[in-house]
Design a protein around this motif. Structure first.
Motif, PDB file in Angstrom:
ATOM      1  N   LEU A 146       0.826  -1.212   0.000  1.00 50.74           N
ATOM      2  CA  LEU A 146       0.000   0.000   0.000  1.00 50.74           C
ATOM      3  C   LEU A 146       0.859   1.261   0.000  1.00 50.74           C
ATOM      4  CD1 LEU A 146      -2.756  -1.167   2.481  1.00 50.74           C
ATOM      5  CD2 LEU A 146      -3.005  -0.825   0.011  1.00 50.74           C
ATOM      6  N   ALA A 147       1.918   1.262   0.804  1.00 52.60           N
ATOM      7  CA  ALA A 147       2.811   2.427   0.852  1.00 52.60           C
ATOM      8  C   ALA A 147       3.469   2.664  -0.508  1.00 52.60           C
ATOM      9  CB  ALA A 147       3.862   2.243   1.940  1.00 52.60           C
ATOM     10  N   ALA A 148       3.893   1.595  -1.179  1.00 57.38           N
ATOM     11  CA  ALA A 148       4.508   1.726  -2.502  1.00 57.38           C
ATOM     12  C   ALA A 148       3.513   2.255  -3.532  1.00 57.38           C
ATOM     13  CB  ALA A 148       5.075   0.378  -2.948  1.00 57.38           C
ATOM     14  N   SER A 149       2.230   2.094  -3.265  1.00 56.43           N
ATOM     15  CA  SER A 149       1.179   2.592  -4.153  1.00 56.43           C
ATOM     16  C   SER A 149       0.778   4.022  -3.831  1.00 56.43           C
ATOM     17  CB  SER A 149      -0.046   1.674  -4.070  1.00 56.43           C
ATOM     18  OG  SER A 149       0.300   0.375  -4.489  1.00 56.43           O
ATOM     19  N   GLY A 150       1.481   4.629  -2.867  1.00 56.01           N
ATOM     20  CA  GLY A 150       1.241   6.023  -2.522  1.00 56.01           C
ATOM     21  C   GLY A 150       0.275   6.258  -1.387  1.00 56.01           C
TER      22      GLY A 150
END
Length: 182
Positions: A146-150
């Motif tokens: 989720l973090a890598a997806s912004g």
């Protein structure tokens, strides 16, 4: 956060404990499996867990439920909060394009995926919902995905935490709120 109680005044952790089925020697000898299926199948148990998880997730823009029991819980929590739910799927279950995160298990590797199109996660506050925190690999991978997806992932919430397996340390610095810790 203090002790969460159901409408009867009984702590949610007590409701979970009373309804959880313990299965000895599953999936292998020496393991005492905690089956939450009876908690979710019980009207009052599901309501108590949903209410408590919704209290934790309040203020989220979206909840993300991890495959598979996290889908049930995430959907119930999202409905209670009046927001949407994102299903974090096991690898190979979604049509492309996807964002994916592979992680290590004690017996190999696994992959989690979310759609890369159709849902803009950038800047959204997403609370991860799952049933059990054990060794932490799946929850850590979900947070990283989720973090890598912004997305902003302020916390995760689980029904049951198996404290002796070190999952909380593995997911740090992600904040985790557990309804029952054993």
């Amino acid at each position: 956060m203090g002790v969460r109680e159901v409408s009867s005044g009984r702590p949610v952790a007590d409701v979970i404990k009373a309804l959880t089925r313990e299965v000895p020697d599953f999936p292998e000898p020496g393991i005492q499996f905690k089956d939450l299926t009876p908690v979710l199948a019980d009207r009052d148990g599901l309501a108590a867990v949903t209410d408590a998880l919704a209290e934790i997730a309040a203020g989220a823009d979206l909840v993300a439920g991890i495959d598979a029991r996290g889908f049930l819980l995430g959907g119930a929590v999202a409905h209670r909060l009046g927001i949407g739910v994102l299903a974090i799927r096991k690898g190979g279950k979604l049509p492309p394009p996807v964002h994916s995160q592979t992680y290590t298990l004690e017996y190999g590797t696994a992959t989690l995926e979310i759609p890369a199109d159709g849902i803009d996660l950038a800047g959204r506050r997403i609370v991860i919902i799952d049933d059990v925190l054990a060794t932490g690999g799946t929850l850590a991978a979900a947070g990283a995905l989720l973090a890598a997806s912004g997305a902003e992932v302020p916390m995760a919430a689980v029904v049951l935490e198996l404290s002796g397996l070190g999952g909380r340390d593995k997911v740090a610095p992600l904040q985790v709120s557990s309804l029952q810790i054993v």
